[in-house]
Design an enzyme around this catalytic site. Sequence first.
Site, short mmCIF file in Angstrom:
data_model
loop_
_atom_site.label_atom_id
_atom_site.label_comp_id
_atom_site.label_asym_id
_atom_site.label_seq_id
_atom_site.Cartn_x
_atom_site.Cartn_y
_atom_site.Cartn_z
N HIS A 76 0.85 -1.19 0.00
CA HIS A 76 0.00 0.00 0.00
C HIS A 76 0.88 1.24 0.00
O HIS A 76 1.96 1.26 0.62
CB HIS A 76 -0.93 0.02 1.22
N GLU A 100 -7.58 -4.68 -0.73
CA GLU A 100 -8.06 -5.33 -1.96
C GLU A 100 -8.22 -6.83 -1.79
O GLU A 100 -9.14 -7.44 -2.36
CB GLU A 100 -7.08 -5.06 -3.12
#
Length: 357
Positions: free
Chosen positions: A243, A302
């Site tokens: 991320h 995700e």
Amino acid sequence: MSALDDVIAAETRLSEVDGVNGRLVICGHSLDALAGRKTYEAVLALLLGDLFPGSEDTLRSELAEARLLAFQRVARLDTDLLSLPITEGLRAIMARLPDGEDKSAALLQIAAPAVFVPALIRGKSGKSPVPPDAGRGHAEDMLVMLTGAQPSAEQVRALDTYLVTVSDHGLNASTFTARVVASTRAGYASAVLAALGALKGPLHGGAPGPVLDMLDAVRAPENARSWLTSELARGERLMGFGHRIYRVRDPRADALKSALSRLGAAGGMDAARLALAEAVEREALALLRAAKPGRVLETNVEFFTALLLEALGFPRDAFTGVFAAGRAGGWIAHAHEQIETGRLIRPQSRYIGPKAA
């Protein structure tokens, strides 16, 4: 490094993303205190307290009425619109909504994606849309509009958890876009439409679907290490890991993993699929730490988003639209906050082109 990295572009009371410690705070409440414990409407009441000063029950009722208004637009789902990918179809039908800066315009923008996404999914498969019911909560109504059947309590809780988890996340690309457009006083519809365009990109909200492609390719837990090793050797990115902000594990991943575990315990999740995902996560983290010891590549939102939405019956090409249904509340909250400042967002650029003759 981008020219806007680490630049403070706005002051906000809405959310804080602590990338160093892996914490997400929404209006003074940690994600742990909200996800799985509060409904989407309850979190909207926190985010939109200035715009909706009434009770949570009042907001719930007004949002339900806004879903009924949004459904009136579903009758106009023409063949050309249904031929588009779901995210583009959502963008097209959202563009038909009236603009404005009042409470009703804000509510319609939050309600509409939850109505339009199920209608588009059903329409693309030749099924009639299911109308909303003002007596249901937002997550429950969205699931009924998707399947036409009454969901279990744990399925409702799972979708509520997802909507809460993605409701706001600092000044991400789509939220910043919404604030820029809102600062021009273009209206909430314009701000949300622009934000949806930003969300569509694979570097932002358009990425969860490929996580399932990865699981489909691995097929079985015992294949995970060899398949992932091969992908890394070819320089491929492992979807669902890493991320831009978090230097540790994404707290939203844990919130959604907990929701999946509860859903599985209630019989709402394929046990083999969950076992496969857990094997892939375990092997991927080990391989990434060995292959890239200088980088922090932990599980991100995700990975478990894909599994949760799949378990709830959403097709993978609709995941970005479901993301929009959750993030719409944050977009409106940020747009409202920006409007209240009364300032146009107008950063400067540094010219690096050729000099004039």
